[in-house]
Structure formats: structure tokens, C-alpha cells
Design a protein around this motif. Structure first.
Motif, mmCIF file in Angstrom:
data_model
loop_
_atom_site.group_PDB
_atom_site.id
_atom_site.type_symbol
_atom_site.label_atom_id
_atom_site.label_comp_id
_atom_site.label_asym_id
_atom_site.label_seq_id
_atom_site.Cartn_x
_atom_site.Cartn_y
_atom_site.Cartn_z
ATOM 1 N N LYS A 112 0.386 -1.175 0.483
ATOM 2 C CA LYS A 112 0.490 -0.031 0.516
ATOM 3 C C LYS A 112 0.699 0.915 -0.043
ATOM 4 O O LYS A 112 0.830 1.780 1.103
ATOM 5 C CB LYS A 112 -0.440 -0.113 1.201
ATOM 6 N N ARG A 121 1.968 3.140 -8.803
ATOM 7 C CA ARG A 121 1.360 2.457 -8.412
ATOM 8 C C ARG A 121 2.794 0.973 -8.292
ATOM 9 O O ARG A 121 2.540 0.857 -9.047
ATOM 10 C CB ARG A 121 0.094 2.171 -8.356
ATOM 11 N N THR A 139 -6.475 -5.385 -0.359
ATOM 12 C CA THR A 139 -6.352 -4.444 -0.089
ATOM 13 C C THR A 139 -7.896 -4.494 1.326
ATOM 14 O O THR A 139 -8.976 -5.350 0.800
ATOM 15 C CB THR A 139 -6.272 -2.851 -0.402
ATOM 16 N N CYS A 188 -8.702 1.208 -5.785
ATOM 17 C CA CYS A 188 -8.145 0.543 -3.868
ATOM 18 C C CYS A 188 -6.727 1.062 -4.004
ATOM 19 O O CYS A 188 -6.046 1.243 -2.887
ATOM 20 C CB CYS A 188 -7.527 -0.777 -4.837
ATOM 21 N N GLU A 189 -5.834 1.219 -4.858
ATOM 22 C CA GLU A 189 -4.639 1.536 -4.643
ATOM 23 C C GLU A 189 -3.743 3.319 -3.847
ATOM 24 O O GLU A 189 -3.761 3.039 -2.818
ATOM 25 C CB GLU A 189 -3.417 1.400 -5.956
ATOM 26 N N GLY A 192 -5.021 2.976 -0.594
ATOM 27 C CA GLY A 192 -4.832 2.099 0.462
ATOM 28 C C GLY A 192 -2.684 2.860 0.765
ATOM 29 O O GLY A 192 -2.137 3.463 1.567
ATOM 30 N N ASN A 196 -1.888 5.738 4.694
ATOM 31 C CA ASN A 196 -1.325 5.281 5.938
ATOM 32 C C ASN A 196 -0.749 7.059 6.199
ATOM 33 O O ASN A 196 -0.004 6.610 6.964
ATOM 34 C CB ASN A 196 0.033 4.900 4.639
ATOM 35 N N ALA A 244 -11.971 -0.477 1.169
ATOM 36 C CA ALA A 244 -10.081 -0.293 0.306
ATOM 37 C C ALA A 244 -10.240 1.264 0.918
ATOM 38 O O ALA A 244 -9.448 1.938 1.236
ATOM 39 C CB ALA A 244 -10.565 -0.490 -1.252
ATOM 40 N N ASP A 248 -10.353 0.653 5.469
ATOM 41 C CA ASP A 248 -8.914 0.920 5.696
ATOM 42 C C ASP A 248 -8.242 1.849 6.363
ATOM 43 O O ASP A 248 -7.790 2.028 7.747
ATOM 44 C CB ASP A 248 -7.754 0.808 4.426
#
Length: 337
Positions: A112, A121, A139, A188-189, A192, A196, A244, A248
């Protein structure tokens, strides 16, 4: 974990950190699975003692899960490759994997983050280093220690091929892990990677002694940043309100198990980023990826003020207190923009 009748598919997981080991444990209950560890000592520990004491202490691994430090051995024998490698080292490992891949073997990425120099990505890096192979992303709100304890959770497998998505869904699903499919790899990427960064900001608020209002504000406005960037890059709106995205984000911003949240909390308590990174045995992706997220946002013309402040604290020497002050002093506009 109980064993099902395995399909005729073998899985190779590249990377024996906490999440890679956990995913390997999951799939080993469904099909033949091997785990690649960079250190032969760790591979021996997994094979002989069924433990990974460095990354998942106190957890017993399935006896059917085996490990090796031979990249060629694991890649040549696998029908699906799962890449559990941090973003900053992903390309080098992908090149090593590519040397031994059989044609058309699907690649699943767990990382991620974004590559620092290119802002790519991991699916894009994979496509460059392993052309001709279908690429999927796994994810969601998946804290490794909760998953391996078999606490109920859900995950997403993103790929725009429904048939491959269905196969991967069955490989990863367990009675305590629901796996959904999603064709939106980009969204989704992006989710992710950005979650963070926002988790570091949320952690800073906790470290400075602030409560739930502060954390909820950072999560909500962080979700807005994530969504703006994802849509600008071609992601789908629904992804960011799903597992995702929001799922997350909540898990990472709220959990003391999150490495990114921990980094933020310690920054808020007054430690330096160098002190924190030197003391950790696993990578906090948000520290590495936040400059890339910000660069990508600037190219896309997307405003990301929380991300800007996280970059300033992690890489430019700004204090957490000054970062939060800068956020609070911004002009307030419409919430819907």
C-alpha cells in the motif's frame, strides 16, 4: 485453521513480513502455499517450528505452510504469485521474480504505497517489470494480527478480469475473512497509499493528547483528500466509501497495531522521525510514500493539505504542533468541495 480440499493451484508469497506471512497462512488452508523469506534462517524457523518470531511472535503458523529462501524455486513452482514487499523495494524484487516466472501467472500485490521516484502504483511497477501478467491488488482493513487470530474481517481483491477475480476470491477467503471483488484497481491502490499518510496525521493528534473529535476530523477530511486524488486519477467513487477506502482508513487511524498510526503518535509525543524509524523493524509505508502522494496530487492539480503537513513533519523538520496549527488556520470553505 482447517484445511479444505485444495484446488489445483499453488500460491507463492514473496515476502515474510507480518502481512505476507498472514496471507500465506490464509491461502495455505485452501491450497498449496509456499512463502519466500529473504533470510534462510527465517525460512528454516517457519519450516521447523511453524513460527515467525520476528514479525508474528506468539502465533503458530499452519503446519502445511512451507518456506524457502530460493526465489527461483518458489516462483517456478507457483500458479499465483503474491507480492508482499514494501513499495521502496518492490521494483528490485519484482525484477528478480520476473526472471523465473512462467507465462501468464497472475500477480497479486499487497503493498500500500507509491514508488518514490516515479509516483507509480505497485500494479504499474508490476506491469513494467512483469509484462503480460494479470495484476490484482488485495487491500482493505486487514491488520495482520487480528486476521491471523481469525477475528471476523473483510478484504477486497481488485482486478478488472471477473474470472481471475473469482479464482483469487476463493483462494483468499476463509470462514472469518470475507473477500469481495472490485474492478477498480486504481481507486483501491490510491486509497491504500493515502490512508497510511492520514494515519500518521491521526496518530500525531493522539500523541499530542487530543481526543476523538480531532481524530474524526482528520479521518473525514483525509477521506476527502483520498477521494479527490483517486477520482482525478481515474478511480471510482464507490471504492472510497468501501472497504479499500473508508474501511481501511478507519482501521489504520484507530488501531495501535498500525505502524503508521504509531509513527504519528510518537511524532506527536515529541520524538524525531529518525529516532522512530531506527527503532522499528517493519516499514511504515506512509513515511516513505507521503512525498510521492503529494507529488502525484500536485501533478493532478489536487489539493491535499493534510498530506502536505505530514510531508513537512516527516521530511522537512516541522513539528507536529506546528503542522496541526497550520491545518486549523487554513481558510474554511465548503465541505463538499
Amino acid at each position: 485453521m482447517t484445511t479444505r480440499n485444495p484446488p489445483a493451484i499453488s500460491v507463492g508469497v514473496i515476502g515474510a513480513g507480518s502481512w505476507g506471512t498472514t496471507v500465506a497462512a490464509l491461502t495455505s488452508a485452501n491450497t498449496t502455499t509456499r512463502l519466500w523469506a529473504r533470510r534462510s534462517e527465517l525460512a528454516d524457523e517457519i519450516n521447523e517450528h511453524h513460527t515467525n518470531s520476528r514479525y508474528l511472535s506468539d502465533f503458530a503458523l499452519p503446519e502445511q505452510l512451507t518456506a524457502t529462501s530460493s526465489m527461483e524455486e518458489i516462483v517456478r513452482s507457483s500458479d499465483v504469485i503474491v507480492m508482499a514487499v514494501p513499495s521502496h523495494g518492490y521494483r528490485d524484487v519484482a525484477r528478480d521474480v520476473a526472471e523465473h516466472l512462467r507465462p501468464w501467472v497472475p500477480i497479486v500485490t499487497l503493498s500500500k504505497g507509491l514508488e518514490r521516484d516515479t509516483q507509480q502504483r505497485m500494479s504499474e511497477v508490476t506491469a513494467e517489470e512483469m509484462p503480460g501478467h494479470p495484476v490484482a491488488v488485495m487491500t482493505g482493513p486487514n491488520l495482520a494480527k487480528e486476521i491471523i487470530r481469525e477475528q471476523p474481517a473483510a478484504s477486497v481483491v481488485a482486478i478488472d478480469d471477473e474470472r481471475i477475480a473469482g479464482v483469487l476470491q476463493r483462494l483468499f477467503a476463509r470462514p472469518t475473512l470475507r473477500v469481495y471483488t472490485n474492478p477498480d484497481v486504481i481507486g483501491c491502490e490510491v486509497a491504500g497509499a493515502v490512508k497510511n499518510v492520514i494515519a500518521i496525521a491521526a496518530g500525531m493528534g493522539i500523541g499530542m493528547g487530543f481526543g476523538d473529535n480531532t481524530r474524526a476530523t482528520l479521518i473525514t477530511r483525509g477521506l476527502a483528500e483520498m477521494t479527490r486524488l483517486g477520482l482525478a486519477l481515474g478511480g471510482e467513487l464507490g471504492t472510497f466509501s468501501g472497504l479499500a477506502g473508508m474501511g481501511d482508513l478507519i482501521a489504520t487511524c484507530a488501531s495501535v497495531q498500525s505502524r503508521n498510526n504509531t509513527v504519528g503518535r510518537r511524532l506527536g509525543e515529541g520524538e524525531t522521525i529518525d529516532e522512530i524509524v531506527d527503532s522499528m523493524n517493519m516499514v511504515a509505508e506512509g513515511v516513505k510514500s507521503c512525498p510521492s502522494v503529494l507529488d502525484l496530487a500536485r501533478v493532478a492539480g489536487v489539493e491535499m493539505p493534510i498530506t502536505e503537513q505530514v510531508v513537512a513533519v516527516c521530511h522537512e523538520g516541522r513539528s507536529a504542533k506546528d503542522a496541526l496549527t497550520a491545518l486549523m488556520e487554513r481558510d474554511a470553505g465548503s465541505e463538499l468541495r
